[in-house]
Design an enzyme around this catalytic site. Structure first.
Site, PDB file in Angstrom:
ATOM      1  N   SER A  65      22.646  32.481  37.340  1.00  0.00           N
ATOM      2  CA  SER A  65      21.819  31.742  36.374  1.00  0.00           C
ATOM      3  C   SER A  65      22.757  31.144  35.326  1.00  0.00           C
ATOM      4  CB  SER A  65      20.865  32.731  35.686  1.00  0.00           C
ATOM      5  OG  SER A  65      20.231  32.131  34.569  1.00  0.00           O
ATOM      6  N   TYR A 107      18.287  40.815  31.896  1.00  0.00           N
ATOM      7  CA  TYR A 107      18.519  39.663  32.777  1.00  0.00           C
ATOM      8  C   TYR A 107      19.917  39.085  32.554  1.00  0.00           C
ATOM      9  CZ  TYR A 107      17.321  35.260  35.195  1.00  0.00           C
ATOM     10  OH  TYR A 107      17.288  34.187  36.062  1.00  0.00           O
ATOM     11  N   LYS A 121      22.933  39.127  35.214  1.00  0.00           N
ATOM     12  CA  LYS A 121      23.479  37.856  35.718  1.00  0.00           C
ATOM     13  C   LYS A 121      24.974  37.725  35.381  1.00  0.00           C
ATOM     14  CE  LYS A 121      19.683  36.285  37.632  1.00  0.00           C
ATOM     15  NZ  LYS A 121      19.561  36.192  39.093  1.00  0.00           N
TER      16      LYS A 121
END
Ligand code: NAD
Length: 274
Positions: free
Chosen positions: A156, A169, A173
């Site tokens: 991402s 998150y 990532k």
């Protein structure tokens, strides 16, 4: 004088002819876009992820194109290492090979770090990061045996920069980019590549849920959420499409991308150029 440049790797649109790919989290969104792009390029695909059985059956049927590509479904839960190992084993038993692994399954949870529920942290890390360790660990022996492989981790823009309220998150990532580099270094001389694609916002159900959540939380219309919240950091002011990510993953999986390894490649409309 006209000079024609022949590029044998790109001559045929079926640049993944007879390859076999696992795409985790491919019943929806980016994973499904990648699975479709791979089958169009000639690969057979193992579909994975959650969903209604009848919809999954329809998707599996639509992926087999009658020109030799096949599709099967694995219900493996990416938070369960045993089920991951079983998915890889079944793939190799069914097709006799495994050429491409795409680690795409992912979830999101948004909360201030000091209120972040511990079970949500554990789930995001397990599905968005640890699952890729387990799939790679299980897939590498077969790639080494066949003398080639492609590993593509869907990271991402949040693998390169942070945003508030996305502690798990962003950590997962960033972590997957680290894993990508290590795997690339360990396999560099074995015709195996490992790269991370780092999308900005892509139009998928995961993003749709964020739009709805933010609109409700702030009491503002969805158009305002899209413009002022989601795409605020994305200079080209448009969502990428799953087809764009599918096309890029197809290129990375092809012979033409043999020298690209260990890279974190943004597809983010300029977000991380800031
Ligand atoms: P999505 O919600 O549309 O799809 C997620 C997929 O993962 C679904 O198939 C779902 O069933 C599957 N999945 C979820 N938990 C699973 C589990 N435990 N085991 C197996 N499968 C599971 O989401 P998406 O937007 O397509 O996201 C796919 C990936 O792309 C994620 O890793 C996400 O972080 C990443 N990503 C998305 C965007 C975006 O804007 N959509 C941007 C950057 C990165």
């Amino acid at each position: 004088m006209n000079v024609e440049f022949a590029n044998p790797a790109m001559e045929s649109a079926r640049i993944l002819e007879s390859r076999v790919a696992i795409v985790t989290g491919s019943t929806s969104g980016i994973g499904l876009g990648i699975a479709r792009a791979f089958t169009v390029a000639g690969a057979s695909v193992v579909l994975n992820g959650f969903g209604k059985p009848e919809e999954i059956n329809d998707t599996v049927a639509s992926l087999a194109d009658g020109r030799g590509t096949r599709a099967i479904y694995s219900a493996a839960d990416m938070s369960k290492p045993d089920e991951i190992a079983e998915m890889v084993r079944t793939t190799i038993e069914t097709f006799g090979r495994l050429d491409i692994l795409v680690n795409n399954a992912g979830i999101q949870h948004v909360s201030p770090v000091d209120q972040f529920p511990v079970e949500k942290w554990d789930a995001v890390i397990a599905i968005n990061l640890s699952s890729a360790f387990h799939t790679i660990r299980a897939a590498l022996p077969e790639m080494r045996r066949s003398g080639r492989g492609r590993i593509i981790n869907i990271a991402s823009a949040h693998a390169l920069v942070g945003s508030p309220f996305k502690a798990a998150y962003v950590a997962a990532k960033h972590g997957i980019v680290g894993l990508t580099k290590v795997v690339a270094l360990e396999t560099a001389q074995e015709k195996i590549t490992c790269n991370a694609i780092c999308p900005g916002y892509v139009w998928t159900p995961l993003v749709e849920a964020q739009i709805e959540g933010q609109a409700k939380a702030h009491g503002i219309p969805r158009e305002e959420v899209i413009r002022d919240v989601l795409l605020a950091q994305q200079p080209n002011k448009r969502f990428a499409t799953v087809d764009e990510i599918g096309a890029f993953a197809t290129f990375l999986a092809s012979d033409a991308a043999a020298s690209i390894t260990g890279a974190a490649l943004p597809v983010d409309g300029g977000w991380t150029a800031h």
